[in-house]
Write a protein that holds these residues in place. Structure first.
Motif, short mmCIF file in Angstrom:
data_model
loop_
_atom_site.label_atom_id
_atom_site.label_comp_id
_atom_site.label_asym_id
_atom_site.label_seq_id
_atom_site.Cartn_x
_atom_site.Cartn_y
_atom_site.Cartn_z
N ALA A 88 0.84 -1.20 0.00
CA ALA A 88 0.00 0.00 0.00
C ALA A 88 0.87 1.25 0.00
O ALA A 88 1.80 1.37 0.80
CB ALA A 88 -0.93 0.00 1.22
N ILE A 89 0.57 2.17 -0.90
CA ILE A 89 1.27 3.45 -0.98
C ILE A 89 0.33 4.50 -0.38
O ILE A 89 -0.68 4.86 -0.99
CB ILE A 89 1.60 3.82 -2.45
N PRO A 90 0.63 4.98 0.85
CA PRO A 90 -0.30 5.91 1.49
C PRO A 90 -0.27 7.30 0.87
O PRO A 90 0.80 7.84 0.59
CB PRO A 90 0.19 5.96 2.94
N VAL A 91 -1.45 7.86 0.65
CA VAL A 91 -1.58 9.24 0.18
C VAL A 91 -2.76 9.91 0.87
O VAL A 91 -3.74 9.26 1.20
CB VAL A 91 -1.78 9.35 -1.35
N CYS A 92 -2.61 11.18 1.10
CA CYS A 92 -3.73 12.03 1.50
C CYS A 92 -3.60 13.29 0.66
O CYS A 92 -2.69 14.09 0.90
CB CYS A 92 -3.70 12.37 2.99
N PRO A 93 -4.44 13.44 -0.35
CA PRO A 93 -4.30 14.60 -1.22
C PRO A 93 -4.31 15.93 -0.47
O PRO A 93 -3.54 16.83 -0.82
CB PRO A 93 -5.51 14.48 -2.16
N GLU A 94 -5.15 16.04 0.55
CA GLU A 94 -5.21 17.30 1.29
C GLU A 94 -3.88 17.58 1.99
O GLU A 94 -3.37 18.70 1.95
CB GLU A 94 -6.35 17.27 2.32
#
Length: 163
Positions: free
Chosen positions: A51-57
């Protein structure tokens, strides 16, 4: 979730390919309320490096906590306003661009994103009235990823798929 999305997800899981995942679904306390939306099966994928974690905000520099925001149509354009009626569209677009860069850098072809979010929502989002009413549509990042060939599903789709 359509059959192509299902097949893409199964292939990614079975072949241990990278999958972009909303960070809040991995247990990170980064949503607008500084809470998470942990899905244990996804956190396991993070622990195994898939899993590649992202949070656009967060990628756009927004803080946690932050004011809730929803997408509205304004003069024929999709805009994002927070509950104080401040236009935050540019930040959401920047977050989408940075999430796409993460997908491309990692080689991810599919993303599992937080349902109903103004960034990550896929298929259903809040209607812009802050009344918890849902409408058909995608969040800014989900739509942007799709436009650039990344398949996007929600955590609900993921859980249904692994049953």
């Amino acid at each position: 979730m359509n059959q192509k999305d299902f097949n893409c997800l199964k292939e990614a899981i079975n072949e241990k390919k990278p999958i972009l995942v909303s960070g809040c679904l991995l247990g990170m306390k980064i949503n607008y309320k500084e809470e998470d939306s942990l899905v244990g099966e996804l956190r396991d994928m993070l622990l195994y490096g898939q899993a590649i974690p992202v949070c656009p905000e967060v990628l756009a520099g927004m803080t946690t906590p932050r004011d809730p925001a929803e997408i509205v149509m304004a003069n024929g354009e999709r805009k994002v306003y927070n509950d104080k009626k401040i236009d935050v569209t540019e930040l959401y677009q920047l977050g989408a661009e940075r999430a796409l860069a993460a997908a491309r850098t990692s080689g991810a072809k599919i993303a599992i994103m937080k349902s109903k979010s103004p960034s990550c929502g896929c298929g259903k989002i809040y209607d812009g009235t802050f009344s918890e009413s849902l409408i058909d549509g995608d969040g800014i990042t989900a739509a942007y990823l799709k436009e650039h060939g990344i398949r996007v599903i929600t955590e609900e789709d993921f859980l249904e798929c692994i049953k």
